[in-house]
Structures are given as C-alpha cells and as structure tokens.
Design an enzyme around this catalytic site. Structure first.
Site, mmCIF file in Angstrom:
data_model
loop_
_atom_site.group_PDB
_atom_site.id
_atom_site.type_symbol
_atom_site.label_atom_id
_atom_site.label_comp_id
_atom_site.label_asym_id
_atom_site.label_seq_id
_atom_site.Cartn_x
_atom_site.Cartn_y
_atom_site.Cartn_z
ATOM 1 N N GLU A 249 -45.733 47.950 133.988
ATOM 2 C CA GLU A 249 -44.321 48.213 134.277
ATOM 3 C C GLU A 249 -44.282 48.614 135.749
ATOM 4 O O GLU A 249 -44.719 49.704 136.114
ATOM 5 C CB GLU A 249 -43.784 49.300 133.351
ATOM 6 N N CYS A 286 -37.409 53.545 138.445
ATOM 7 C CA CYS A 286 -37.623 52.102 138.546
ATOM 8 C C CYS A 286 -36.384 51.300 138.137
ATOM 9 O O CYS A 286 -36.203 50.183 138.602
ATOM 10 C CB CYS A 286 -38.836 51.696 137.711
HETATM 11 O O1 LIG Z 1 -39.264 54.792 136.641
HETATM 12 C C1 LIG Z 1 -39.361 54.254 135.535
HETATM 13 C C2 LIG Z 1 -39.176 54.957 134.277
HETATM 14 C C3 LIG Z 1 -37.742 55.208 133.963
HETATM 15 C C4 LIG Z 1 -37.615 56.108 132.793
HETATM 16 C C5 LIG Z 1 -36.196 56.433 132.468
HETATM 17 O O2 LIG Z 1 -35.273 55.749 132.879
HETATM 18 O O3 LIG Z 1 -35.994 57.397 131.748
#
Ligand SMILES: O=CCCCC(=O)O
Length: 481
Positions: A249, A286
């Site tokens: 990911e 992300c």
């Molecule tokens: O940065 C990636 C993880 C995101 C987790 C979330 O949106 O809670």
C-alpha cells in the site's frame, strides 16, 4: 508509560539491541528527543527470524477459536489502555489527541473484527466424479515481515497484526522508527492477551538494513508494506531471491471532483468535508484529498467556503485539546511541503492562505490553500503528504475526469454531487482502489484498503485479507490407489 517497554520484542522477550545501540524518537511539536528505542543489530534480526519460525510452527496448529480469543482480549486491553496509548501516539507523531484516540480505537476494531474472521477462513469443495474428492483449503502463508509508515502508528500495524494473528501466521513487525512506541503498545496488548512466544515479534532499526536482512531469509514467507513508492519498489527487488508474495500500500494523490449540480448549502457542506479530510493528520494521509477539481459553476463559492473553514482551524501541539492541526511528523516532511508550495507560487499559483514556515520550535506548517495552480506544478504530480489544498477549476466532466486520472497513482478518489447518474459516471471513470461519494472516510476493518498502479497491489482489511495472509492449497483424494 507503564504498558510500553520501548524495546525489541523477540520470541516473547522485550530486550535491547545486542550491541546497545539506539535510535532517537522526537516530539514533532517541540523537536525534543522523547525516547530512545533499540537499533537492532544483525544478531537480533537473526534471533527474530528464528523466533518467528518457531512461533509459526506453533500458531499454524492452534485452533482458530483460540487465535480469535487472543485478538478479542487484546482489543479489550487496548481499549482499557487507549488514553495512555493515544498520548504516546500524539507525542511521537504529532497528530491531535482526538485523532490519536480515534486511531487507537480503530486499531482495536481491527483486532476485534479479525477475531471474528479467524474462524471463517473458509476454503471450498469442488464438484468431482464419484470416488474422488477435491477441495481447496486456506493455509497460513507463514512468517510475515511487516513494514509500516509513521503517519498512522496504531492503525497501520493493527491492519497487519490482526489478519496475521487471525489466520495463523507469525509476524515480525517493523514499525517506522520515527513513531515506534505506539506499535510497541499494540504488541504489549497482544502479549498480555496471551499470544504465544514468537508469534508476534517487533524490531526497530535502520530501515534498509532491517528489510534487507529479513527478506534475504527464506524464513520470511510474506512481505507487507505501507509506505512510499521507492521503498515498495525496493522491497519488490529484495523479494526476487525467495519470491515472497507482497502486499503493497504505497502513495496516493487523491482527486476530488466537486460537480456543479450542488446548491449553495451542499457546496458549504462539501467544502467543510474536504477541509476536514484534507487537514486530518496535517494532510499526511495516503488517501488525503490532494487535487480538488471544482466545476466552473460552483468554483468561486467553493473556494470562499474552503477559506472560511480553514480560517477556523487552530494549529498547535497535538496534546493541546484545542488543536485541530498538529505539526508535521518530521523535519524532512516540512521541508518537502514548503518546497512544493514555494515552487508552485514561483510558477504563478495564488497562495490564498498559509504558505509560510512559522517561527518557533516544532515542525509546524500552516493549512495552505492554493488556486490558479499551473498544470505543470510539481505538487500536482508528486504526492504532497502535507497540509496543502490546491483548488483547480474545470468545465466539462470528461475533462475533469481526464485531469483527475492524470497521475501514476490510483489509491483513492472522491466526488461530491447530488446527481446519482453523474456520481456513477465518476465512479466508473476513475481507476483507483477506493472511491467516496459525498464521503471521505474510507478505512474500516471490514473494507479492503489498497490501490492500483504506483499505489501498489493487494488488499488489507475486509475478507480480502484472507488472500494476503493465506495460500490456497488444493487437495484431491481417491478412495483406493
Ligand atoms: O496513510 C494511509 C492510511 C490511511 C488510514 C486512514 O485513512 O485511516
């Protein structure tokens, strides 16, 4: 804190690095060193590999209901310790306490949800001729090497620990060294919940050295990473020797399309939702909305509403209950964010608010809104991972979709509209792993999280985790030779 030993966890024992070396952990709100965690030596990594192999031998033969019980107890322990763990999370990562609390709660939800899944790792029976039987069973993939980023120090480790434990794998968790103590708290909860020695292990150390050492071992049967694209590509290269399967990911650069069928009130609500989502964790997410395409007819109203909402945000230390936006998690991130904004401004973008590194301690950067961003600006191509909100104007939906898709990432996307048919057009027109329609909350224990293209492959969360943490073994039997 009482519940976090702040050491390596190898074969059921908390210990220092064999050569005593450590890594500093900083408070992003002050820059001060707040802890020192072990910098694992090669000996420690060899020990953790042996421990994970032994742990797997035990755990793969442990009844699923017993694995479920461990996860349920760990979820309860984490809930009891939530306040303490959230304080550690905020101290080492910077996000506001309310967000840290929600994240620790979500980590517990992963444990709890996968406790339910432990007893549901179903295979299937195939139709065969009389006298033969044929079925597919799901077997735990083996010892997992799990690497997690610093932006979600609780939920990212939990999203990997929970399915590994549920499906009978052992795991070596390698949390980001910038914010490792939250993961230690999660592992302590699993230990106190009765997970057998060697099933769950944790190492902190120089990231390239740790990943190279672990992946070079045939003991590691699976790799999972939440991190950057370059690190993902490097792990793919390292996996070439033993061909371990990967779940990756990686980055994202999520577009938002705000369509012109929204009335004034809906524009206000959409702006408030985008601002909340954008500045959560100071934009270090992300799936953070990072390119906001707004259709001509609602563009100016949307920008005005965004600026009003941003003006209400209070920037400060995460531990202050009045804070909405904390510091960036580390100095290099702030420097990268400042550079992206400065470059865009030099290229002609209008900085509507923020855009300046403040004086004083800590790695703060203000919520920054940009308009009139030139199409070639670096921040429209590179994942910004910070509190930057560029609003871009578009006219025609096809044009908006084409521009939204014009990045090599494919993690998340969002659309705001009250027109169901247009929502469907956008959903069908974007090549991403997750889409929100009038909604920006995407992550949950029950939902598969992951992307396409440079955002990686494989999914964690939801029943799709079964694919990631088990292998399909086909068995065919005949009554007599
Ligand atoms: O940065 C990636 C993880 C995101 C987790 C979330 O949106 O809670």
């Amino acid at each position: 804190m009482s519940g976090v030993p702040e050491r390596l966890f190898v074969g059921g024992v908390w210990r220092d690095a064999s050569d005593g070396r450590t890594i500093d952990v900083h408070d992003p709100a002050t820059g001060d060193v707040v802890a020192r965690v072990p910098n694992a030596a090669d000996d420690d990594l060899d020990d953790v590999l042996a421990a994970a192999a032994a742990g797997f031998a035990t755990w793969r033969r442990t009844a699923p209901a017993e694995r479920a019980a461990v996860l349920r107890r760990a979820a309860l322990l984490l809930a009891e310790r939530a306040e303490e763990v959230a304080a550690v999370l905020t101290q080492e990562q910077g996000k506001p306490l309310a967000e840290a609390r929600a994240e620790v709660r979500q980590a517990g939800e992963y444990f709890d949800w996968f406790a339910g899944e432990a007893v549901r790792s179903y295979g299937r029976v195939l139709a065969t001729e009389p006298g033969r039987r044929s079925w597919v069973e799901r077997r735990p993939v083996g010892p997992v090497a799990a690497f997690t980023a610093w932006n979600f120090p609780a939920s990212l480790p939990a999203r990997k620990l929970a399915p590994a434990v549920a499906y009978g794998c052992s795991i070596v968790l390698c949390p980001a060294v910038e914010a490792p103590r939250t993961a230690m708290a999660l592992v302590a909860a699993l230990q106190d919940a009765g997970v057998p020695d060697g099933v769950v292990n944790l190492v902190t150390g120089d990231p390239p050295r740790v990943s190279t050492h672990l992946i070079a071992s045939p003991t590691i049967s699976k790799i999972t990473l939440t991190g950057s694209v370059p690190v993902g590509q490097e792990l793919v290269r390292l996996s070439a020797t033993h061909l371990q399967p990967l779940t990756l990911e990686l980055g994202g650069h999520a577009p938002v399309l705000v369509l012109d069928d929204l009335d004034d009130e809906a524009v206000e609500r959409a702006a408030a939702t985008v601002v909340r989502a954008k500045f959560r964790n100071a934009g270090q997410v992300c799936v953070s909305p990072s390119r906001i395409f707004v259709q001509d007819g609602v563009h100016d109203r949307f920008v005005a509403a965004v600026l009003d909402r941003v003006a209400e945000l209070r920037v400060g230390p995460g531990a202050d209950p009045d804070t909405d936006v904390g510091p960036l998690a580390n100095e290099r991130r702030r420097a990268a964010v400042a550079e992206l904004v400065d470059k865009a401004a030099a290229d002609g973008a209008a900085v509507r608010c923020g855009g300046r590194v403040p004086d004083g301690p800590g790695w703060f950067y203000p919520p920054t809104v940009l308009t009139d961003v030139p199409p070639g600006a670096a921040l429209l191509a590179e994942e910004p991972f910070g509190p930057i909100l560029p609003v871009l104007r578009f006219t025609d939906l096809d044009e908006g979709l084409a521009r939204a898709g014009h990045v090599p990432y494919g993690l998340a996307a969002y659309v705001f509209t009250c027109d169901l048919a247009r929502a469907d057009t956008v959903v069908a027109g974007l090549d991403v792993g997750m889409i929100g329609v009038n909604e920006t909350a995407l992550a949950s224990a029950a939902s598969p999280f992951g992307g396409v293209h440079l955002s990686g492959y494989g999914r964690e969360g939801g029943t799709e985790s079964l694919e990631a943490y088990t292998v399909a073994t086909a068995v065919t039997t005949k009554g007599t030779p």
